[in-house]
Design a protein around this motif. Structure first.
Motif, PDB file in Angstrom:
ATOM      1  N   ASP A  52      34.094  36.422  37.486  1.00  0.00           N
ATOM      2  CA  ASP A  52      35.494  36.680  36.687  1.00  0.00           C
ATOM      3  C   ASP A  52      35.383  35.974  35.615  1.00  0.00           C
ATOM      4  OD1 ASP A  52      36.486  38.298  38.690  1.00  0.00           O
ATOM      5  OD2 ASP A  52      37.170  36.828  39.967  1.00  0.00           O
ATOM      6  N   ARG A 125      41.180  44.181  30.561  1.00  0.00           N
ATOM      7  CA  ARG A 125      40.916  45.407  31.196  1.00  0.00           C
ATOM      8  C   ARG A 125      41.393  46.564  30.237  1.00  0.00           C
ATOM      9  NH1 ARG A 125      41.471  44.702  37.471  1.00  0.00           N
ATOM     10  NH2 ARG A 125      39.820  42.910  37.770  1.00  0.00           N
ATOM     11  N   ASP A 193      34.610  42.808  35.889  1.00  0.00           N
ATOM     12  CA  ASP A 193      33.462  42.593  36.639  1.00  0.00           C
ATOM     13  C   ASP A 193      33.383  43.651  37.871  1.00  0.00           C
ATOM     14  OD1 ASP A 193      35.234  41.107  38.195  1.00  0.00           O
ATOM     15  OD2 ASP A 193      33.508  39.997  39.022  1.00  0.00           O
TER      16      ASP A 193
HETATM   17 MG   LIG Z   1      36.973  40.312  38.823  1.00  0.00          MG
END
Ligand SMILES: [Mg+2]
Length: 296
Positions: A52, A125, A193
């Protein structure tokens, strides 16, 4: 950084932004004791937690770990776990600066990782822009193939031991993409990820960014490893299915301008206006989420 011994770890903050995450690997939900040795559990729980941090374009600084043990583990198991965790910590250069052990009904490892990234450079994101390229760092599908091998009772026909081993290793001992994150943080517009399958994680990124992600079939084909092709065939599925919908890859999916694509990143497609995750078929788009099809 000062580690284990006192009641808390002492961290000397760098002038960067800090990122902080936590991840659980639990017997029954994430692994079965029959499928993973203590070394595998130590390695996988650590890398899964680390993953992460590069997903934010950050570098991990330190980790703390909560280990739950059950009556199913003996001293030899615990020793092997501890040894493997020390090795993986040394290999990644991420010290485990604190921990705690409890006893319960099942085995579980909860790892919290602190990382650092240059001020205001953390990758989210939500930053993908139309006309960005989609980038992949790492491999897809191998871990899912490894899991399916373990779930399959029968012997796999026409699969070499080495091909089988590559898939099992990817499942039991994945590697977080720690290599090129500084560069990625400078050029990427978004990142996460891939742990729940490419399509599922891509849809999270698409939604957060308010865009559509379009994968190109030739690019998807190009990233399929030969081991994945032969194991998928023996399992009665396709390598593409495993790559798109498998899980636990711990690869990075990022977006950014094609001219800035970092070394080691492979292009998988492009970002456009809209919503959802698609495979391009000429000018048409085939939804990878539910088979929905529409003209571009
Ligand atoms: Mg993640």
């Amino acid at each position: 950084m000062e580690g284990i011994g006192d009641d808390c770890a002492v961290l000397r903050f760098p002038a960067d932004d800090l990122v902080w995450s936590i991840d659980a690997s639990l017997e029954g939900s994430h692994f079965l004791m029959d499928w993973m040795g203590p070394g595998d559990v130590a390695h996988k729980s650590f890398h899964a937690a680390l993953s992460d941090v590069p997903a934010m374009g950050a570098r991990p600084l330190a980790a703390i770990c909560q280990l739950s043990l059950s009556s199913r583990v003996n001293e030899a198991w615990l020793r092997a776990f501890a040894r493997a965790q020390r090795i993986v910590s040394e290999q990644t250069g991420v010290p485990i600066v604190g921990g705690n052990i409890t006893w319960g009904k099942t085995v579980g490892v909860v790892t919290s990782v602190l990382g650092a990234v240059e001020k205001n450079q953390a990758l989210k994101r939500s930053g993908a822009q139309p006309d960005d390229e989609i980038w992949l760092l790492g491999e897809l599908g191998l871990a899912a193939a490894g899991l399916r091998i373990l779930q399959t009772e029968e012997e796999l026909q026409d699969v070499r031991a080495s091909e089988r081993a590559v898939c099992l290793e990817a499942f039991r001992r994945p590697h977080a993409q720690l290599g090129s994150t500084e560069n990625l943080a400078r050029v990427a517009t978004s990142c996460l990820d891939v742990s729940d399958g490419l399509v599922r994680d891509a849809s999270r990124l698409a939604e957060a960014s308010g865009v559509a992600l379009v994968f190109e079939p030739e690019s998807l084909q190009r990233i399929l490893r030969p081991e994945l092709k032969s194991v998928a065939l023996a399992l009665g599925t396709t390598p593409k299915e495993l790559a798109l919908f498998g899980g636990e890859d711990y690869a990075l999916l990022a977006t950014g301008p094609s001219a800035a694509r970092p070394l080691g990143a492979r292009a998988l497609g492009f970002v456009e206006r809209g919503a959802g995750v698609y495979e391009a078929q000429g000018e048409s788009r085939v939804s990878l989420l539910g088979g929905f099809e529409h003209g571009a």
